[in-house]
Each structure stands twice: as structure tokens, then as C-alpha cells.
Design a protein around this motif. Structure first.
Motif, PDB file in Angstrom:
ATOM      1  N   PRO A  75       0.828  -1.222   0.000  1.00  0.00           N
ATOM      2  CA  PRO A  75       0.000   0.000   0.000  1.00  0.00           C
ATOM      3  C   PRO A  75       0.856   1.263   0.000  1.00  0.00           C
ATOM      4  CG  PRO A  75      -0.800  -1.582   1.623  1.00  0.00           C
ATOM      5  CD  PRO A  75       0.529  -2.098   1.151  1.00  0.00           C
ATOM      6  N   LEU A  76       0.461   2.218  -0.861  1.00  0.00           N
ATOM      7  CA  LEU A  76       1.189   3.485  -0.969  1.00  0.00           C
ATOM      8  C   LEU A  76       0.411   4.628  -0.329  1.00  0.00           C
ATOM      9  CD1 LEU A  76       2.426   3.321  -4.669  1.00  0.00           C
ATOM     10  CD2 LEU A  76       3.635   2.631  -2.605  1.00  0.00           C
ATOM     11  N   VAL A  77      -0.861   4.720  -0.672  1.00  0.00           N
ATOM     12  CA  VAL A  77      -1.712   5.768  -0.106  1.00  0.00           C
ATOM     13  C   VAL A  77      -3.061   5.174   0.225  1.00  0.00           C
ATOM     14  CG1 VAL A  77      -0.586   7.618  -1.410  1.00  0.00           C
ATOM     15  CG2 VAL A  77      -2.625   6.532  -2.332  1.00  0.00           C
ATOM     16  N   GLU A  78      -3.785   5.860   1.090  1.00  0.00           N
ATOM     17  CA  GLU A  78      -5.156   5.457   1.406  1.00  0.00           C
ATOM     18  C   GLU A  78      -6.090   6.569   0.951  1.00  0.00           C
ATOM     19  OE1 GLU A  78      -7.082   5.351   5.524  1.00  0.00           O
ATOM     20  OE2 GLU A  78      -6.582   3.249   5.172  1.00  0.00           O
ATOM     21  N   LEU A  79      -7.100   6.177   0.169  1.00  0.00           N
ATOM     22  CA  LEU A  79      -8.079   7.132  -0.344  1.00  0.00           C
ATOM     23  C   LEU A  79      -9.394   6.926   0.390  1.00  0.00           C
ATOM     24  CD1 LEU A  79      -7.456   6.740  -4.188  1.00  0.00           C
ATOM     25  CD2 LEU A  79      -6.415   8.383  -2.630  1.00  0.00           C
ATOM     26  N   GLU A  80     -10.054   8.015   0.697  1.00  0.00           N
ATOM     27  CA  GLU A  80     -11.357   7.942   1.351  1.00  0.00           C
ATOM     28  C   GLU A  80     -12.415   8.498   0.406  1.00  0.00           C
ATOM     29  OE1 GLU A  80     -12.964  10.640   4.634  1.00  0.00           O
ATOM     30  OE2 GLU A  80     -12.258   8.889   5.755  1.00  0.00           O
ATOM     31  N   THR A  81     -13.391   7.661   0.065  1.00  0.00           N
ATOM     32  CA  THR A  81     -14.510   8.115  -0.750  1.00  0.00           C
ATOM     33  C   THR A  81     -15.683   8.376   0.175  1.00  0.00           C
ATOM     34  OG1 THR A  81     -15.578   5.965  -1.140  1.00  0.00           O
ATOM     35  CG2 THR A  81     -13.674   6.512  -2.508  1.00  0.00           C
ATOM     36  N   ASP A  82     -16.834   8.703  -0.420  1.00  0.00           N
ATOM     37  CA  ASP A  82     -18.003   8.945   0.420  1.00  0.00           C
ATOM     38  C   ASP A  82     -18.600   7.653   0.947  1.00  0.00           C
ATOM     39  OD1 ASP A  82     -18.985   7.935  -1.913  1.00  0.00           O
ATOM     40  OD2 ASP A  82     -20.218   9.666  -2.434  1.00  0.00           O
ATOM     41  N   LYS A  83     -17.971   6.502   0.625  1.00  0.00           N
ATOM     42  CA  LYS A  83     -18.519   5.225   1.082  1.00  0.00           C
ATOM     43  C   LYS A  83     -17.516   4.399   1.876  1.00  0.00           C
ATOM     44  CE  LYS A  83     -21.900   5.005  -2.634  1.00  0.00           C
ATOM     45  NZ  LYS A  83     -22.413   4.278  -3.804  1.00  0.00           N
ATOM     46  N   VAL A  84     -16.315   4.263   1.367  1.00  0.00           N
ATOM     47  CA  VAL A  84     -15.326   3.426   2.045  1.00  0.00           C
ATOM     48  C   VAL A  84     -13.931   4.008   1.890  1.00  0.00           C
ATOM     49  CG1 VAL A  84     -16.571   1.249   1.804  1.00  0.00           C
ATOM     50  CG2 VAL A  84     -15.087   2.001  -0.033  1.00  0.00           C
ATOM     51  N   SER A  85     -12.986   3.439   2.619  1.00  0.00           N
ATOM     52  CA  SER A  85     -11.570   3.768   2.449  1.00  0.00           C
ATOM     53  C   SER A  85     -10.919   2.698   1.579  1.00  0.00           C
ATOM     54  CB  SER A  85     -10.866   3.830   3.810  1.00  0.00           C
ATOM     55  OG  SER A  85     -11.355   4.895   4.572  1.00  0.00           O
ATOM     56  N   GLN A 104       2.671   6.553  23.203  1.00  0.00           N
ATOM     57  CA  GLN A 104       2.024   6.291  24.480  1.00  0.00           C
ATOM     58  C   GLN A 104       0.614   5.728  24.302  1.00  0.00           C
ATOM     59  OE1 GLN A 104       3.006  10.501  25.860  1.00  0.00           O
ATOM     60  NE2 GLN A 104       2.984   9.387  27.779  1.00  0.00           N
ATOM     61  N   VAL A 105       0.157   5.667  23.064  1.00  0.00           N
ATOM     62  CA  VAL A 105      -1.232   5.299  22.787  1.00  0.00           C
ATOM     63  C   VAL A 105      -1.263   4.046  21.917  1.00  0.00           C
ATOM     64  CG1 VAL A 105      -3.423   6.078  21.825  1.00  0.00           C
ATOM     65  CG2 VAL A 105      -1.870   7.727  22.876  1.00  0.00           C
ATOM     66  N   GLU A 106      -2.135   3.151  22.243  1.00  0.00           N
ATOM     67  CA  GLU A 106      -2.310   1.933  21.434  1.00  0.00           C
ATOM     68  C   GLU A 106      -3.311   2.225  20.319  1.00  0.00           C
ATOM     69  OE1 GLU A 106      -3.652  -2.755  21.869  1.00  0.00           O
ATOM     70  OE2 GLU A 106      -3.393  -1.503  23.643  1.00  0.00           O
ATOM     71  N   GLY A 107      -2.879   2.080  19.075  1.00  0.00           N
ATOM     72  CA  GLY A 107      -3.741   2.385  17.936  1.00  0.00           C
ATOM     73  C   GLY A 107      -4.639   1.216  17.556  1.00  0.00           C
ATOM     74  N   THR A 108      -5.845   1.530  17.127  1.00  0.00           N
ATOM     75  CA  THR A 108      -6.796   0.504  16.683  1.00  0.00           C
ATOM     76  C   THR A 108      -7.037   0.543  15.186  1.00  0.00           C
ATOM     77  OG1 THR A 108      -8.697   1.969  17.073  1.00  0.00           O
ATOM     78  CG2 THR A 108      -7.987   0.571  18.907  1.00  0.00           C
ATOM     79  N   GLY A 109      -6.356   1.463  14.468  1.00  0.00           N
ATOM     80  CA  GLY A 109      -6.542   1.566  13.030  1.00  0.00           C
ATOM     81  C   GLY A 109      -5.760   0.503  12.288  1.00  0.00           C
ATOM     82  N   THR A 142     -21.016   1.294  12.040  1.00  0.00           N
ATOM     83  CA  THR A 142     -19.574   1.227  12.311  1.00  0.00           C
ATOM     84  C   THR A 142     -19.160   2.496  13.034  1.00  0.00           C
ATOM     85  OG1 THR A 142     -18.792   2.359  10.304  1.00  0.00           O
ATOM     86  CG2 THR A 142     -19.338   0.023  10.100  1.00  0.00           C
ATOM     87  N   ASP A 143     -17.906   2.531  13.512  1.00  0.00           N
ATOM     88  CA  ASP A 143     -17.452   3.739  14.216  1.00  0.00           C
ATOM     89  C   ASP A 143     -17.308   4.925  13.280  1.00  0.00           C
ATOM     90  OD1 ASP A 143     -15.324   2.765  12.820  1.00  0.00           O
ATOM     91  OD2 ASP A 143     -13.898   2.799  14.482  1.00  0.00           O
ATOM     92  N   LYS A 144     -17.310   4.683  11.976  1.00  0.00           N
ATOM     93  CA  LYS A 144     -17.214   5.780  11.012  1.00  0.00           C
ATOM     94  C   LYS A 144     -18.572   6.214  10.479  1.00  0.00           C
ATOM     95  CE  LYS A 144     -12.534   4.861   9.316  1.00  0.00           C
ATOM     96  NZ  LYS A 144     -11.698   4.615   8.114  1.00  0.00           N
ATOM     97  N   ARG A 155     -16.398  -7.253   7.993  1.00  0.00           N
ATOM     98  CA  ARG A 155     -15.583  -6.417   7.124  1.00  0.00           C
ATOM     99  C   ARG A 155     -15.986  -4.947   7.188  1.00  0.00           C
ATOM    100  NH1 ARG A 155     -15.652  -7.411   1.813  1.00  0.00           N
ATOM    101  NH2 ARG A 155     -17.420  -8.833   1.752  1.00  0.00           N
ATOM    102  N   ALA A 156     -17.251  -4.675   7.495  1.00  0.00           N
ATOM    103  CA  ALA A 156     -17.684  -3.286   7.661  1.00  0.00           C
ATOM    104  C   ALA A 156     -16.984  -2.650   8.847  1.00  0.00           C
ATOM    105  CB  ALA A 156     -19.198  -3.228   7.842  1.00  0.00           C
ATOM    106  N   ARG A 157     -16.890  -3.393   9.946  1.00  0.00           N
ATOM    107  CA  ARG A 157     -16.232  -2.850  11.141  1.00  0.00           C
ATOM    108  C   ARG A 157     -14.728  -2.694  10.933  1.00  0.00           C
ATOM    109  NH1 ARG A 157     -20.564  -5.727  13.293  1.00  0.00           N
ATOM    110  NH2 ARG A 157     -19.483  -7.738  13.190  1.00  0.00           N
ATOM    111  N   ASP A 158     -14.158  -3.512  10.032  1.00  0.00           N
ATOM    112  CA  ASP A 158     -12.723  -3.415   9.742  1.00  0.00           C
ATOM    113  C   ASP A 158     -12.426  -2.443   8.603  1.00  0.00           C
ATOM    114  OD1 ASP A 158     -12.267  -5.274  11.703  1.00  0.00           O
ATOM    115  OD2 ASP A 158     -12.123  -6.985  10.335  1.00  0.00           O
TER     116      ASP A 158
END
Length: 512
Positions: free
Chosen positions: A148-158, A236-241, A382-384, A412-415
């Protein structure tokens, strides 16, 4: 001469305003280089150069409103290409100045072949642009094919954009936060992976930014801002992403828990009476994500467009609950998935849609489109935000097939791993507010669909059966529908058909 014209701006968008020109008349430009920015009532779009050359003419000025197809200017081809040639001279003079020419190949790992371009991939039906949410690699980094090089966010998914080949990042044409169109240039990879011996010093020389839990992923920009303000560091923070990235929610949770950190000393303030200014200091302004903005727009559009009404009924869940209790262990052992209520309601809705086809139709201009297939959207929180993956041809699936599909979608929606085409083409939607404890609600239409079924929590209530009061597990059902297509009689009939099928599940087996 090559014309520069206003591109297609999306469905129902016919005009835009020129917010700014990035180039002036007479400037040299390269192919795909942004020339100007257009602003519509929905998005901001950059118009790239269709060819290399010189911007010989600008026909409209910043601030003017233009329609799709309007001539914006012209490019005289050749001058831009000629201007680029001096950059090739050092390479051509490599024999005369080997000491100066040598670093260039080492910097990008090129072996002389043209770099491989990385472009925005097709993002699905009707999706023409996305926002660069993260850049996962920087110029000079070595990459493997499909990394993966970049992450794109559309109006529906990443969506992650992978490297098409192995090599070294020769250039990046985008920054985080940029809006890019399908086919737009993201960057270029110089062919052939850079030797490990040369790659290591480059990495050692650049101090690494704050890592997310030691995973190498930088925190999300909003998370970094929150952490900086709180005097915390990302480690200092545990990431969930993805890949352990620290998200804004992680940062806020860490701040609330009071993780020990060097807090920035707050300036001393004189005591003052409560005021609007004091309240403002305790507020947090966060830019909505593209997904949240789209959810808001689509829901409001549905209210503004459809003549939306809701009809209610209640259903006795005894029969389904008894059937489920009797066979749930055997079902799970054989099919590897739990037998839930959604399969029963999905089958019941399909039966009802066959009996009342208007609920499975949609309006297109002055036409009604009746759909003789049954693609059920299943709302997933989902959280988003809310997403609605589609169970295609639900009428052809078994109970196990429906349950497996829904379980897979939920995970997969939650992920954040749903694909765009999995959330398109639905003809009817089911949403279950009961899992959050809702007793009754009026679900909003998922446009352009004309119907959505709302399920709610099951609770023991007294009901009259055969002249006697008995306690039964009851659920309220709500059908919101577009009254432009569906008459009240049809809406009530649909809901009664669902009720009958749930209260007597044998009807589903006998196609009654």
C-alpha cells in the motif's frame, strides 16, 4: 493547440465556479498538472492539463461561473515538453561530469527505464473522486509490488492504492487532504527495488515521526493534533486503526484516561463569570469525514425528495424463536454460522416484495422502474458511520447463505474492508435498531429505494389471544415508504405479509 474544458462534474451537476487558477498565461505545464480549481455546490475539483506545453490562453477568470464543456483555455503543445529537456542534460552529460550525475540514479533507484505511474484506480459506479486520507510511503522509500502506498477515502469506504511494481518512490504528486479524480496521478515508482545497502542510510538519516504504538504508522492527522494539544506522544497510545495506526478516537480515549504526559502549562487566567466565550473554549470543532458528509447529504436529500411515510405493526416472535432454539445448534454445526433473525426477516421481505412489487421499485424521472430481482441492503453501524452492504439475489440464497453473507459483511464493515460494489444496487433495505435497544423508530429511506423495514427490540408484552391475555415476545416493525410510488394499502399489505411469515415460518418453506 489543445483545449481545456470543464469536465463532467457528476450526476445532476451542470455548472461550477472557478475558485482559482494555479497557472498564469504563458506558463509551461506538464500533462496532468493541476491548472485550476472548480467549486460546485457539492465538491471542489481540480482540472488537470490535458497535455504538456505552454498555457497560451485563459478564456475565463477566477470567480466566473462556467457550465460543463465550457472552454477554459488552450495549451500550445511542445513548449512545455521543450522546457523539460534541460532536465535531461545532466544525464546526457554523465560522461563529462560523472561525480554530479551519479547521485541521481541512487536517489530514485532508476535504471534508466521510465518510472511507472501510480494513478487513482476506478472507485466504483458513480464515484469519480476521493480524498487522500493518508500517504503511507514517502519519496525515496523502497516499495514491494502490491504494498500500500496511499489510502483514499470516498463517500462510502476507504481504499488502499497498492504499488503496481517493486521499486523506489521517485515522486509523489499528492498531499494528504488533496481531492483526486479517478485516473489522476498519485506518483511514480522508479523500476527495480533500490539496493538494501543504499536504502538503509536514507532511512537512518531521516528522523522518524512519532509512531503509532511502535508499528511504523504515523498517527492520523486529527489524532496527532489532539495528542499535541494534550502533550502526549503517539507511542504512548495503542492504535486501533489499520496496521496499528492511532486514530482520533484512540487519542481522545487516552486523554480521557489521563495517561501521564508532559502537559503543556496552561497560561494563568483571571477568574471570570461564565460566558459564551468560556463555553467555546470547551468545544471541539472537527471536520466531518467525507463518509459522514455524504451520509448527512443523502439522508437530507431523501427527506427533501421522497414523500416519506411510515406504517407500523407488531409481530409475535414466538414461532421463530422456538424454531431457532430447536435447530440453532444443528444449524451452526452444519453450516458454520449462527442462525439469527435476519435470515427469517430477509426471506419474509423477499416474499412480501414479490406480492407488493411497488415497494421494490424506484422513480427515474417520469418513469417507474419495477425490479424483478431482490438485492437486500442490510444496514451495519460502524465507528465511522452507517454503511449498507447488499445481499444480492437474496431470493436465491438459503438461510445459511444469507446468514454467512451478513456475518461476513458485518465483520468487514467494522474493519473498513467493504468494497464499493458491495454497497451498490440495493432494491430494499432492512435496518435493526433493536440491537441498540430501540423500541420503535421511523427509519429513513435509502434513496432511490422506495422502502425500508425497521426491526426493533423484542420484549415480553401482554397480548390478547383467543380471548385470553398471554405474555408473548413481541417486536414492533416499521415500514417507511415513498408515497409517490407506494400507496397506503400496498404499504400495509407489505407489512402484514412480513408479519404473517414471521409468525408462521412454514409459509416461507411453502412459498405462501
Amino acid at each position: 493547440m489543445t483545449d481545456i474544458r470543464v469536465p463532467n462534474l457528476g450526476e445532476s451537476v451542470t455548472e461550477a465556479t472557478i475558485s482559482q487558477w494555479f497557472k498564469s498565461q504563458g506558463d509551461a505545464v506538464t500533462a496532468d498538472e493541476p491548472l485550476l480549481e472548480l467549486e460546485t455546490d457539492k465538491v471542489t475539483v481540480e482540472v488537470p492539463a490535458p497535455a504538456a506545453g505552454t498555457l497560451s490562453e485563459i478564456t475565463v477568470k477566477a470567480g466566473e461561473t462556467v457550465e460543463v464543456g465550457t472552454l477554459l483555455g488552450q495549451i500550445a503543445e511542445g513548449e512545455g515538453a521543450a522546457a523539460a529537456k534541460p532536465a535531461e542534460k545532466p544525464a546526457a552529460a554523465a560522461e563529462a561530469a560523472p561525480a554530479e550525475a551519479a547521485p541521481a540514479p541512487a536517489a530514485n533507484g532508476s535504471t534508466g527505464a521510465a518510472p511507472t505511474e501510480v494513478r487513482v484506480p476506478a472507485l466504483g459506479e458513480s464515484v469519480t473522486e476521493a480524498t487522500v486520507s493518508q500517504i503511507l510511503k514517502k519519496e525515496g522509500d523502497s516499495v514491494a509490488a502490491d504494498e500500500p502506498l496511499v489510502e483514499l477515502e470516498t463517500d462510502k469506504v476507504s481504499v488502499e492504492v497498492p504499488a503496481p511494481v517493486a521499486g523506489t518512490i521517485a515522486s509523489l504528486a499528492v498531499k494528504e487532504g488533496d481531492t483526486v479524480e479517478v485516473g489522476g496521478l498519485i506518483g511514480a515508482i522508479a523500476g527495480g527495488a533500490a539496493p538494501a545497502a543504499k536504502a538503509e542510510p536514507a532511512k537512518a538519516a531521516a528522523p522518524a515521526p512519532a509512531k503509532s504504538g511502535g508499528t511504523g504508522m504515523p498517527p492520523a492527522p486529527s489524532a496527532q493534533k489532539a495528542l499535541t494539544e494534550a502533550g502526549l506522544s503517539a507511542d504512548q497510545v495503542e492504535g486501533t486503526g489499520k496496521r496499528g495506526q492511532v486514530l482520533k478516537g484512540d487519542a481522545l480515549a487516552a486523554i480521557e484516561k489521563g495517561i501521564a504526559a508532559k502537559e503543556a502549562p496552561a497560561p494563568a487566567k483571571a477568574p471570570r463569570a461564565p460566558s459564551a466565550t468560556g463555553d467555546a473554549e470547551r468545544e471541539e470543532r472537527v471536520t466531518m469525514t467525507r463518509l459522514r458528509r455524504t451520509i448527512a447529504r443523502r439522508l437530507k436529500d431523501a427527506q427533501n425528495t421522497a414523500a416519506m411515510l411510515t406504517t407500523f405493526n407488531d409481530v409475535d416472535m414466538s414461532a421463530v424463536m422456538d424454531l431457532r432454539k430447536q435447530y440453532k445448534d444443528t444449524f451452526e454445526k452444519k453450516h458454520g454460522v449462527k442462525l439469527g433473525f435476519m435470515a427469517f426477516f430477509s426471506k419474509a421481505c423477499v416474499q412480501a416484495l414479490k406480492d407488493v412489487p411497488a415497494v421494490n421499485a424506484e422513480i427515474d424521472g417520469d418513469d417507474l422502474i419495477y425490479k424483478n430481482y431482490y438485492h437486500l441492503g442490510i444496514a451495519v453501524g460502524t465507528d465511522k458511520g452507517l454503511v449498507v452492504p447488499v445481499v444480492r439475489d437474496a431470493d436465491e440464497l438459503s438461510f445459511a447463505g444469507i446468514e454467512k453473507t451478513i456475518a461476513d459483511f458485518g465483520k468487514r464493515a467494522r474493519d473498513g474492508q467493504l468494497k464499493l460494489d458491495e454497497m451498490q444496487g440495493g432494491t430494499f433495505t432492512i435496518t435493526n435498531g433493536g440491537i441498540y435497544g430501540s423500541l420503535m423508530s421511523t427509519p429513513i429511506l435509502n434513496a432511490p429505494q422506495s422502502g425500508i423495514l425497521g426491526m426493533h427490540r423484542i420484549e415480553q408484552r401482554p397480548v390478547a389471544i383467543g380471548g385470553e391475555v398471554k405474555i408473548r415476545p413481541m417486536m414492533y416493525l416499521a415500514l417507511s415508504y415513498d408515497h409517490r410510488i407506494v400507496d397506503g394499502k400496498e404499504a400495509v399489505t407489505f407489512l402484514v405479509r412480513v408479519k404473517e411469515a414471521i409468525e408462521d415460518p412454514q409459509r416461507l418453506l411453502l412459498d405462501l
